[in-house]
Motif scaffolding. Structure first.
Motif, PDB file in Angstrom:
ATOM      1  N   VAL A  29       0.863  -1.181   0.000  1.00 49.86           N
ATOM      2  CA  VAL A  29       0.000   0.000   0.000  1.00 49.86           C
ATOM      3  C   VAL A  29       0.898   1.229   0.000  1.00 49.86           C
ATOM      4  O   VAL A  29       1.827   1.326   0.816  1.00 49.86           O
ATOM      5  CB  VAL A  29      -0.921   0.004   1.244  1.00 49.86           C
ATOM      6  CG1 VAL A  29      -1.751   1.275   1.300  1.00 49.86           C
ATOM      7  CG2 VAL A  29      -1.800  -1.222   1.255  1.00 49.86           C
ATOM      8  N   TYR A  30       0.623   2.150  -0.919  1.00 49.28           N
ATOM      9  CA  TYR A  30       1.452   3.349  -1.009  1.00 49.28           C
ATOM     10  C   TYR A  30       1.204   4.268   0.176  1.00 49.28           C
ATOM     11  O   TYR A  30       0.068   4.590   0.508  1.00 49.28           O
ATOM     12  CB  TYR A  30       1.187   4.102  -2.315  1.00 49.28           C
ATOM     13  CG  TYR A  30       2.150   5.239  -2.528  1.00 49.28           C
ATOM     14  CD1 TYR A  30       3.476   4.990  -2.876  1.00 49.28           C
ATOM     15  CD2 TYR A  30       1.751   6.552  -2.341  1.00 49.28           C
ATOM     16  CE1 TYR A  30       4.369   6.019  -3.050  1.00 49.28           C
ATOM     17  CE2 TYR A  30       2.641   7.600  -2.513  1.00 49.28           C
ATOM     18  CZ  TYR A  30       3.951   7.324  -2.868  1.00 49.28           C
ATOM     19  OH  TYR A  30       4.833   8.354  -3.034  1.00 49.28           O
ATOM     20  N   ASP A  31       2.284   4.680   0.816  1.00 49.59           N
ATOM     21  CA  ASP A  31       2.223   5.600   1.948  1.00 49.59           C
ATOM     22  C   ASP A  31       2.806   6.930   1.497  1.00 49.59           C
ATOM     23  O   ASP A  31       4.030   7.056   1.311  1.00 49.59           O
ATOM     24  CB  ASP A  31       3.020   5.029   3.118  1.00 49.59           C
ATOM     25  CG  ASP A  31       2.888   5.863   4.391  1.00 49.59           C
ATOM     26  OD1 ASP A  31       2.573   7.069   4.300  1.00 49.59           O
ATOM     27  OD2 ASP A  31       3.112   5.297   5.470  1.00 49.59           O
ATOM     28  N   PRO A  32       1.947   7.963   1.311  1.00 46.51           N
ATOM     29  CA  PRO A  32       2.451   9.244   0.809  1.00 46.51           C
ATOM     30  C   PRO A  32       3.402   9.959   1.783  1.00 46.51           C
ATOM     31  O   PRO A  32       4.237  10.739   1.353  1.00 46.51           O
ATOM     32  CB  PRO A  32       1.182  10.068   0.583  1.00 46.51           C
ATOM     33  CG  PRO A  32       0.090   9.377   1.289  1.00 46.51           C
ATOM     34  CD  PRO A  32       0.508   7.966   1.494  1.00 46.51           C
ATOM     35  N   LYS A  33       3.290   9.662   3.084  1.00 45.10           N
ATOM     36  CA  LYS A  33       4.182  10.292   4.057  1.00 45.10           C
ATOM     37  C   LYS A  33       5.643   9.909   3.826  1.00 45.10           C
ATOM     38  O   LYS A  33       6.530  10.737   3.904  1.00 45.10           O
ATOM     39  CB  LYS A  33       3.779   9.920   5.483  1.00 45.10           C
ATOM     40  CG  LYS A  33       2.598  10.673   6.016  1.00 45.10           C
ATOM     41  CD  LYS A  33       2.388  10.335   7.476  1.00 45.10           C
ATOM     42  CE  LYS A  33       1.280  11.187   8.059  1.00 45.10           C
ATOM     43  NZ  LYS A  33       1.079  10.885   9.480  1.00 45.10           N
ATOM     44  N   ILE A  34       5.854   8.627   3.581  1.00 43.50           N
ATOM     45  CA  ILE A  34       7.232   8.155   3.361  1.00 43.50           C
ATOM     46  C   ILE A  34       7.546   7.976   1.882  1.00 43.50           C
ATOM     47  O   ILE A  34       8.655   7.622   1.522  1.00 43.50           O
ATOM     48  CB  ILE A  34       7.507   6.851   4.146  1.00 43.50           C
ATOM     49  CG1 ILE A  34       6.548   5.742   3.712  1.00 43.50           C
ATOM     50  CG2 ILE A  34       7.420   7.091   5.644  1.00 43.50           C
ATOM     51  CD1 ILE A  34       6.863   4.389   4.323  1.00 43.50           C
ATOM     52  N   GLN A  35       6.561   8.219   1.043  1.00 46.55           N
ATOM     53  CA  GLN A  35       6.669   8.158  -0.416  1.00 46.55           C
ATOM     54  C   GLN A  35       7.227   6.824  -0.909  1.00 46.55           C
ATOM     55  O   GLN A  35       8.118   6.762  -1.743  1.00 46.55           O
ATOM     56  CB  GLN A  35       7.515   9.320  -0.937  1.00 46.55           C
ATOM     57  CG  GLN A  35       6.881  10.660  -0.650  1.00 46.55           C
ATOM     58  CD  GLN A  35       7.674  11.803  -1.224  1.00 46.55           C
ATOM     59  OE1 GLN A  35       8.828  11.665  -1.588  1.00 46.55           O
ATOM     60  NE2 GLN A  35       7.037  12.961  -1.319  1.00 46.55           N
ATOM     61  N   ARG A  36       6.644   5.749  -0.391  1.00 46.99           N
ATOM     62  CA  ARG A  36       6.992   4.407  -0.867  1.00 46.99           C
ATOM     63  C   ARG A  36       5.890   3.432  -0.470  1.00 46.99           C
ATOM     64  O   ARG A  36       4.993   3.757   0.295  1.00 46.99           O
ATOM     65  CB  ARG A  36       8.339   3.934  -0.355  1.00 46.99           C
ATOM     66  CG  ARG A  36       8.404   3.781   1.130  1.00 46.99           C
ATOM     67  CD  ARG A  36       9.760   3.292   1.582  1.00 46.99           C
ATOM     68  NE  ARG A  36       9.597   2.713   2.903  1.00 46.99           N
ATOM     69  CZ  ARG A  36      10.476   2.007   3.511  1.00 46.99           C
ATOM     70  NH1 ARG A  36      11.620   1.751   2.940  1.00 46.99           N
ATOM     71  NH2 ARG A  36      10.242   1.514   4.703  1.00 46.99           N
ATOM     72  N   TYR A  37       5.990   2.210  -0.978  1.00 46.71           N
ATOM     73  CA  TYR A  37       5.010   1.170  -0.668  1.00 46.71           C
ATOM     74  C   TYR A  37       5.389   0.469   0.624  1.00 46.71           C
ATOM     75  O   TYR A  37       6.560   0.190   0.877  1.00 46.71           O
ATOM     76  CB  TYR A  37       4.936   0.155  -1.815  1.00 46.71           C
ATOM     77  CG  TYR A  37       4.199   0.696  -3.008  1.00 46.71           C
ATOM     78  CD1 TYR A  37       2.829   0.533  -3.130  1.00 46.71           C
ATOM     79  CD2 TYR A  37       4.878   1.385  -4.010  1.00 46.71           C
ATOM     80  CE1 TYR A  37       2.139   1.043  -4.210  1.00 46.71           C
ATOM     81  CE2 TYR A  37       4.197   1.893  -5.099  1.00 46.71           C
ATOM     82  CZ  TYR A  37       2.836   1.723  -5.193  1.00 46.71           C
ATOM     83  OH  TYR A  37       2.157   2.226  -6.262  1.00 46.71           O
TER      84      TYR A  37
END
Length: 127
Positions: A29-37
């Motif tokens: 799941v993409y996590d925009p806070k850390i900008q990775r899956y």
């Protein structure tokens, strides 16, 4: 046809023909806070794309969709062995005709669970 449309077709077919089936998303799941899956640490690796059960007897079912040059991963092969040894219905589908042929073979009421590989590279079990 794409892998996604094949998956959708198989799920609809199963749900119309005596099964309860659904698509399984087993990716990150993409996590925009850390900008990775991010991977879910509780997910089992190798789980197939379609899961479900037969309404008449509750027998577990999993279908893996392989498209183009896709090959089974080591985790998927281990999962396939687990499914077959437990008596689950399982199949690796590369196209709808191949899947439908396997599905129709379920009506032949063969004794035991016998894994097989067919000419087009699909694996599966029959009953």
């Amino acid at each position: 046809m794409s892998a996604n449309s094949l998956t959708q077709s198989i799920v609809r077919f199963l749900n119309y023909n005596g099964f309860v089936a659904w698509n399984v998303y087993n990716g990150g799941v993409y996590d925009p806070k850390i900008q990775r899956y991010r991977k879910n640490p509780t997910q089992k690796r190798g789980v197939f794309d379609v899961c479900g059960f037969r309404k008449s007897d509750g027998r577990h079912l999993e279908i893996e969709i392989k498209w183009g040059r896709d090959k089974m991963s080591a985790d998927q092969l281990r999962h396939l062995d687990d499914l077959e040894s437990s008596g689950s219905l399982c199949f690796v589908a590369r196209d709808f005709d191949q899947f439908e042929q396997w599905f129709n073979s379920l009506d032949q009421k063969k004794k035991g669970v016998k894994p097989r590989q067919n000419k087009s590279g699909g694996f599966g079990s029959t009953i």
